[in-house]
Design a protein around this motif. Structure first.
Motif, short mmCIF file in Angstrom:
data_model
loop_
_atom_site.label_atom_id
_atom_site.label_comp_id
_atom_site.label_asym_id
_atom_site.label_seq_id
_atom_site.Cartn_x
_atom_site.Cartn_y
_atom_site.Cartn_z
N GLY A 41 11.86 -9.19 -0.93
CA GLY A 41 11.12 -8.02 -0.45
C GLY A 41 10.92 -7.00 -1.55
O GLY A 41 9.84 -6.43 -1.70
N TRP A 42 11.97 -6.78 -2.33
CA TRP A 42 11.87 -5.82 -3.43
C TRP A 42 10.90 -6.33 -4.51
O TRP A 42 10.07 -5.58 -5.02
N GLU A 43 11.01 -7.61 -4.85
CA GLU A 43 10.12 -8.17 -5.87
C GLU A 43 8.66 -8.13 -5.41
O GLU A 43 7.76 -7.83 -6.20
N ASN A 44 8.44 -8.44 -4.13
CA ASN A 44 7.07 -8.42 -3.61
C ASN A 44 6.51 -7.00 -3.63
O ASN A 44 5.34 -6.79 -4.01
N TYR A 45 7.33 -6.03 -3.24
CA TYR A 45 6.89 -4.63 -3.25
C TYR A 45 6.51 -4.19 -4.67
O TYR A 45 5.45 -3.62 -4.91
N LYS A 46 7.38 -4.51 -5.60
CA LYS A 46 7.16 -4.09 -6.98
C LYS A 46 5.92 -4.77 -7.57
O LYS A 46 5.06 -4.12 -8.18
N LYS A 85 1.77 0.01 -1.25
CA LYS A 85 2.85 -0.27 -0.30
C LYS A 85 3.85 0.88 -0.34
O LYS A 85 4.19 1.39 -1.42
N SER A 89 8.62 -0.55 2.62
CA SER A 89 7.98 -1.79 3.07
C SER A 89 8.75 -3.01 2.56
O SER A 89 8.57 -4.11 3.07
N MET A 90 9.61 -2.81 1.55
CA MET A 90 10.45 -3.92 1.08
C MET A 90 11.47 -4.30 2.16
O MET A 90 12.00 -5.40 2.14
N THR A 131 11.96 -11.04 6.16
CA THR A 131 12.30 -9.72 5.62
C THR A 131 13.66 -9.31 6.17
O THR A 131 14.19 -9.91 7.12
N GLN A 204 12.62 4.45 -7.53
CA GLN A 204 11.25 4.11 -7.17
C GLN A 204 10.39 5.36 -7.18
O GLN A 204 10.79 6.41 -6.70
#
Length: 482
Positions: A41-46, A85, A89-90, A131, A204
């Motif tokens: 989730g964190w990698e996708n958000y970033k 995002k 959202s992560m 998630t 962030q």
């Protein structure tokens, strides 16, 4: 109630729950799921935010790099708005993968937000994204049910419940102690999730860090409340079941109804009762009404011909070339205002349909705590439908202001002597004007607005908490030791 008895019962619950080795593989699976979903989730958000910010910057550079040009050509050249995002959202992807991420902004036309993750991936995404919220909302209740289904019924079956009562413990103290023990197990498992999420949030970039952390704090509290409700339901079902296997079957049935059947049924019922038009039908209806109203590009259109006559009469001139401004820019501004009003009317009608469809799901939260926590989780994570609509409205406002700004430049800087056709470089605006137009900047909903949108879900979850507490005290007077 005596505090020492409650603590003693809660401690005894922990000992019993973790005595069985079968629980450890289940815990290991849940921990692995939480760890995997947290990191991905964190990698996708970033990654997604870097991509969207990169292309937002590219769109801006493309806009500013245009040479001297007629403003109306720039209005049609257009630009893009990319949806960022929200940091939380992560934690909960919500409907993010099924809504678009970018919209092309141009004059006279309100384009849809496109490029959703679902449209660019295989159908497997329809099964749902893994998630942290998904694990906590769907998998974690099962873990609590497995840990607590025999919390009271097993004591009754073995006869130890009667012994506890003979030794002076009250039924209310036993039920509260069992609930406390089960709830603490949930909180111990929730704590690493919150710490991991907090760790990812630190550093962030956000326009309003205070808003992010406030949402995080409330998100933590509502999940604690959700798990308390689940713990009470588990213990009450166990206390009212004479056999442990019956308690397990009842709890699995509750999970099936709450998590699987009721949310999907309410959504399907909403779509059936309040059907919305297809994308093609929606766009066709707007286009038909715009055509009926008038075409600002057609000099012989009756509506705009009457408009021209009124403008000429107001300025007491015989030709648009004698006007003190460029008539083309003026009529394009009127056309933009007219078409935008038509689009907004259709859009409001469509949103009203969607609102009616969602109303059934929102009110279902009153009888289903899973729906309440799901709606709240998405709202606080910035991944719900209201957040998406807010972006769409921001993009439309920017598109409208951009088109009208180009029309104003045309009125001010393009000679009114040019009635039609191209006359080359004499009818252009210097390119420095493009950089004076502000770039699109997305703003997220404030915490107050989020709570205002999700008040029913919050109220429902609080109501479930009150009812659950009342229920455990009420049932303590009803259940028996045999």
């Amino acid at each position: 109630m005596r505090k020492e008895i409650i603590i003693l019962v809660a401690r005894q619950f922990w000992t019993t729950a973790f005595r069985s080795r079968a629980i450890y593989p289940l815990l290991l699976i849940v921990v692995m799921l939480l760890g995997f979903s947290g990191v991905t989730g964190w990698e996708n958000y970033k990654e997604q935010n870097e991509i969207r910010q990169h292309y937002q910057q590219k769109a801006r550079e493309s806009w500013e790099s245009n040479p001297d040009k007629h403003p109306h050509r720039m209005a049609h050249f257009g630009t893009f708005a990319f949806r960022l995002k929200y940091p939380l959202s992560m934690f909960d992807g919500g409907i993010e993968n099924f809504t678009g991420n970018a919209v092309f902004l141009e004059a006279h036309k309100q384009n849809m937000v496109n490029f959703s993750e679902a449209s660019l991936s295989t159908g497997l995404l329809r099964f749902g994204e893994l998630t942290l919220a998904m694990v906590l909302q769907t998998v974690f209740p099962l873990l609590l049910f497995f840990l607590g289904f025999a919390s009271v019924s097993a004591e009754r079956e073995s006869g130890t419940l009667k012994i506890m009562l003979i030794q002076g413990a009250k039924f209310r103290e036993i039920l509260v102690g069992k609930t406390l023990g089960l709830w603490l197990v949930a909180l111990v498992c929730l704590l690493p999730v919150l710490l991991m999420l907090g760790y990812f949030l630190v550093g962030q970039e956000a326009a309003d860090p205070g808003d992010v952390w406030t949402r995080f704090a409330v998100l933590s509290l509502v999940y604690m409340l959700f798990f308390m409700v689940l713990s009470i339901i588990t213990v009450v079902v166990s206390a009212t079941s004479h056999k442990s296997k019956n308690a397990l079957i009842k709890l699995l049935a509750i999970w099936l109804v709450f998590v699987v059947l009721m949310p999907r049924t309410s959504q399907a019922l909403g779509n059936y009762l309040f059907p919305s038009p297809s994308k093609v039908a929606f766009e066709s209806a707007i286009e038909d009404e715009v055509v009926q109203k008038g075409d600002s590009h057609n000099p012989d259109d009756p509506y705009f011909k009457a408009l021209k006559d009124s403008v000429l009469a107001a300025h007491q001139v015989d030709s648009i070339e004698d006007l003190p401004f460029n008539y083309g820019g003026f009529v394009m501004g009127v056309g933009e205002r007219t078409s935008s009003a038509i689009y907004n009317n259709h859009q409001e009608a469509l949103l009203e349909k969607y609102g009616l469809q969602n109303t059934l799901t929102e009110w279902a939260a009153l009888i289903n705590p899973y729906v309440a926590i799901k709606q709240l989780s998405m709202a606080l994570s910035g991944t719900d439908f209201s957040t998406y609509l807010d972006f769409q409205e921001q993009a439309e406002r920017y598109r409208y202001d951009l088109a009208q700004k180009m029309n104003e430049l045309q009125m001010e800087h393009i000679s009114p002597k040019k009635a039609q056709g191209s006359e080359g470089k004499e009818h252009v605006v210097e390119h420095e004007e493009w950089s004076l137009v502000p770039d699109f900047e997305q703003r997220f909903l404030s915490f107050t607005k989020v709570i205002e949108n999700a008040w029913l879900s919050l109220l429902s979850l609080l109501g479930w908490g009150v009812i659950a507490v009342w229920g455990i005290f009420y049932m303590s007077n009803k259940v028996t030791a045999v």
